[in-house]
Design a protein around this motif. Structure first.
Motif, PDB file in Angstrom:
ATOM      1  N   ARG A 174      61.919  11.731 122.304  1.00  0.00           N
ATOM      2  CA  ARG A 174      61.035  11.377 121.193  1.00  0.00           C
ATOM      3  C   ARG A 174      59.772  12.236 121.204  1.00  0.00           C
ATOM      4  O   ARG A 174      59.248  12.605 120.144  1.00  0.00           O
ATOM      5  CB  ARG A 174      60.657   9.898 121.266  1.00  0.00           C
ATOM      6  N   LEU A 175      59.278  12.558 122.390  1.00  0.00           N
ATOM      7  CA  LEU A 175      58.114  13.442 122.484  1.00  0.00           C
ATOM      8  C   LEU A 175      58.431  14.799 121.867  1.00  0.00           C
ATOM      9  O   LEU A 175      57.579  15.408 121.191  1.00  0.00           O
ATOM     10  CB  LEU A 175      57.708  13.608 123.950  1.00  0.00           C
ATOM     11  N   ASP A 206      60.206  15.395 119.373  1.00  0.00           N
ATOM     12  CA  ASP A 206      60.184  15.311 117.917  1.00  0.00           C
ATOM     13  C   ASP A 206      58.797  15.611 117.355  1.00  0.00           C
ATOM     14  O   ASP A 206      58.650  15.975 116.191  1.00  0.00           O
ATOM     15  CB  ASP A 206      60.602  13.917 117.443  1.00  0.00           C
ATOM     16  N   ARG A 207      57.772  15.433 118.194  1.00  0.00           N
ATOM     17  CA  ARG A 207      56.394  15.512 117.722  1.00  0.00           C
ATOM     18  C   ARG A 207      55.713  16.844 118.035  1.00  0.00           C
ATOM     19  O   ARG A 207      54.536  17.016 117.721  1.00  0.00           O
ATOM     20  CB  ARG A 207      55.583  14.358 118.332  1.00  0.00           C
ATOM     21  N   MET A 208      56.442  17.743 118.694  1.00  0.00           N
ATOM     22  CA  MET A 208      55.858  19.032 119.046  1.00  0.00           C
ATOM     23  C   MET A 208      56.980  20.045 119.225  1.00  0.00           C
ATOM     24  O   MET A 208      58.158  19.696 119.086  1.00  0.00           O
ATOM     25  CB  MET A 208      55.038  18.907 120.346  1.00  0.00           C
ATOM     26  N   ARG A 229      59.782  21.746 120.789  1.00  0.00           N
ATOM     27  CA  ARG A 229      60.627  21.260 121.889  1.00  0.00           C
ATOM     28  C   ARG A 229      60.553  22.184 123.111  1.00  0.00           C
ATOM     29  O   ARG A 229      60.744  21.744 124.237  1.00  0.00           O
ATOM     30  CB  ARG A 229      62.074  21.135 121.410  1.00  0.00           C
ATOM     31  N   PRO A 269      57.725  21.326 110.778  1.00  0.00           N
ATOM     32  CA  PRO A 269      58.167  19.941 110.950  1.00  0.00           C
ATOM     33  C   PRO A 269      59.326  19.554 110.043  1.00  0.00           C
ATOM     34  O   PRO A 269      60.215  18.801 110.437  1.00  0.00           O
ATOM     35  CB  PRO A 269      56.902  19.128 110.619  1.00  0.00           C
ATOM     36  N   ASP A 300      65.383  14.609 113.823  1.00  0.00           N
ATOM     37  CA  ASP A 300      64.970  13.704 114.891  1.00  0.00           C
ATOM     38  C   ASP A 300      65.929  13.766 116.063  1.00  0.00           C
ATOM     39  O   ASP A 300      67.151  13.912 115.898  1.00  0.00           O
ATOM     40  CB  ASP A 300      64.897  12.263 114.378  1.00  0.00           C
TER      41      ASP A 300
END
Length: 420
Positions: free
Chosen positions: A255-256, A258-260, A262, A383, A388
Motif C-alpha cells: 500500500r505504501l 501505491d502512494r509513491m 515503487r 499517479p 493499485d
C-alpha cells in the motif's frame, strides 16, 4: 461474498492439502539431507533443483494443461508429485534427490497454474481482490503449518515422507469432485526477456535478485538454524517464521508503494534487508527466540519486494501484456532462485552459517546499486498511470493471473505461441 467463496471452496481445500505436504518437504528435506551427511553444497544443489523444475514447469506446464484439460492435468501432476515424495527415503543420495526435486518443482508449477486460472475464471471486478486475498491467506497458512509439522513428526524415519505424500495425494479429492465449471484453455505466452527488460528494467532485474536472496533463506533456513545450535523443532519454527514475516510485510509495504514511486519502496526495503542481514551475519544470534525475531524481520522486508516489483512492471505494461509480464517476471524470479541456494550453500560451507546472510546482504548491495541507476534514468510514473497494489501480485506463480480483467478483443492480440 459467501457465494463466491463457496464456489471455490473445493479448490481452496485442494490448495491447503497440497501446500501442507509441500511445506513439510521444504523443511524436512534439508534437515534429512544434513542427517544423511550431505555436504552443504549438495544440500544447496538439491534445493536449487526444485526451482529448476519450477522454471521448466512454467514453460512447459501450459502445454500439459491444454493437452489434458485442467482436471486431468491436475490429477496427473499431483499423483506424480505424491510419488516423488515417497522416492526420497528410497534413494538417499544427492543426485537422486536432485532429480526428484526437479520433478516436484515441475508439478507444483503446473498445480499453481491450474489453481490460479480457475480462480481467475471465478473472479470478476467485484470480488477479484477478495478471492485472491483468501487464496493467499490459505496458501501461506498451509505452508507454515507444513513447515511446523516437522516438529511433531520428526525426521528419524520414513514416516514424514509418507505424511507429505498422503497430504499431496488427498489434494486430488476436493477438486476432482467439484461441480464448478472448468476454466477455458490456458493462455500460452512467450518469454521475451528483452521486451520485458525494456518495459521495466527495475522489475526484471529486481525480481532476478529477489529470487536469488529469498530462495536462499527459504530453502536453507532449517540448516542455518541447526548450525547455530537449534533443535529440529526450533529449526522448523525458524523456517516458518520467514514465511510469516513475509505475510506481515506484504500489505503495508504494498500500500505504501501505491502512494509513491515503487522504486523508492524497493530501495528502502533493500537497505532494510541489507542492515538486518549484515547484523545477523556479524552478530550471530545467541538464543532461538532472538534468531526467530531476526528472520521474521528479514521476511517482512525481503519477501514483499517481489510483489512491489511486479506492481511496478504493471504500471508500465499495457493490458494486453499483463499475462506475459507476470509470467516473464516469474521466470526471472525463478532463474534467480536456481542460483540462490547453491551460491548460499557454498558460502555456508566455506565461511560457516553466517555465509547465508552475507550472500543476502551482497544481493541487496547489487539491488540498491541497480535501482539507484534506474531512478536517475527514468522519471516517476504519473499517479494516473499507476494501478493499485493488489493481492494477485503476491501470488507465487501468477503466470495466468491478469491483474485486471482483459477483454476478448485485447486477448485476441496475444498470439498463442511456444516459449521463446
Amino acid at each position: 461474498m459467501f457465494k463466491a467463496l463457496a464456489s471455490i471452496s473445493a479448490l481452496l481445500a485442494s490448495v491447503a492439502l497440497l501446500i501442507v505436504g509441500h511445506g513439510l518437504q521444504g523443511t524436512l528435506l534439508p534437515l534429512a539431507a544434513q542427517q544423511a551427511a550431505f555436504s552443504d553444497l549438495a544440500i544447496g544443489l538439491v534445493s536449487s533443483a526444485y526451482f529448476v523444475g519450477m522454471v521448466a514447469g512454467c514453460l512447459a506446464g501450459p502445454f500439459v494443461i491444454r493437452r489434458g484439460g485442467h482436471v486431468r492435468a491436475f490429477a496427473a501432476l499431483v499423483s506424480l508429485m505424491s510419488a516423488a515424495a515417497l522416492l526420497h527415503p528410497v534413494f538417499v543420495d544427492p543426485l537422486s534427490w536432485f532429480l526428484i526435486r526437479v520433478i516436484s518443482g515441475f508439478c507444483l508449477a503446473g498445480f499453481y497454474m491450474i489453481v490460479e486460472s480457475w480462480l481467475n475464471e471465478a473472479a470478476d471486478n467485484r470480488n477479484r481482490g477478495m478471492i485472491m486475498s483468501f487464496y493467499i491467506v490459505v496458501l501461506y497458512t498451509a505452508m507454515m503449518v507444513g513447515q511446523i509439522s516437522v516438529s511433531f513428526i520428526g525426521i528419524d524415519s520414513f514416516i514424514p515422507f509418507i505424511v507429505a505424500s498422503v497430504m499431496v495425494s488427498l489434494a486430488v479429492i476436493p477438486l476432482s469432485l467439484t461441480t464448478s465449471t472448468q476454466p477455458a484453455p490456458i493462455t500460452i505466452v512467450r518469454f521475451r526477456p528483452v521486451k520485458l527488460y525494456q518495459t521495466s528494467p527495475a522489475a526484471f532485474v529486481g525480481c532476478l535478485l529477489m529470487g536469488l536472496a529469498s530462495s536462499a533463506v527459504w530453502t536453507l533456513s532449517p540448516i542455518y538454524g541447526t548450525q547455530i545450535g537449534m533443535t529440529t523443532t526450533e529449526a522448523a519454527y525458524y523456517a516458518a517464521a520467514f514465511i510469516g514475516g513475509g505475510v506481515l510485510g506484504q500489505w503495508p509495504f504494498g500500500r505504501l508503494s501505491d502512494r509513491m514511486d515503487r522504486r523508492h519502496v524497493l530501495l528502502g526495503l533493500a537497505f532494510a534487508t541489507l542492515a538486518i542481514a549484515t547484523a545477523i551475519a556479524l552478530i550471530e544470534p545467541r538464543t532461538p527466540w532472538i534468531a526467530t525475531l531476526y528472520v521474521v524481520a528479514v521476511g517482512a522486508v525481503l519477501q514483499p519486494a517481489y510483489s512491489i516489483a511486479v506492481a511496478h512492471a504493471f504500471d508500465h505494461a499495457t493490458p494486453t501484456d499483463y499475462v506475459e509480464t507476470s509470467s516473464g517476471l516469474l521466470l526471472s524470479y525463478g532463474i534467480g532462485s536456481i542460483i540462490g541456494p547453491t551460491g548460499a550453500s557454498f558460502a555456508m560451507q566455506t565461511i560457516g552459517p553466517s555465509g547465508l546472510y552475507l550472500v543476502v546482504a551482497g544481493v541487496q548491495l547489487l539491488t540498491i546499486g541497480f535501482i539507484i541507476t534506474r531512478l536517475a534514468a527514468r522519471a516517476t510514473p504519473a499517479p494516473e498511470d499507476k494501478r493499485d497494489f493488489g493481492p494477485e501480485a503476491t501470488s507465487p506463480i501468477g503466470a495466468v493471473i491478469s491483474p485486471e480483467p482483459v477483454t476478448e478483443d485485447e486477448l485476441a492480440g496475444q498470439a498463442v505461441s511456444g516459449p521463446a
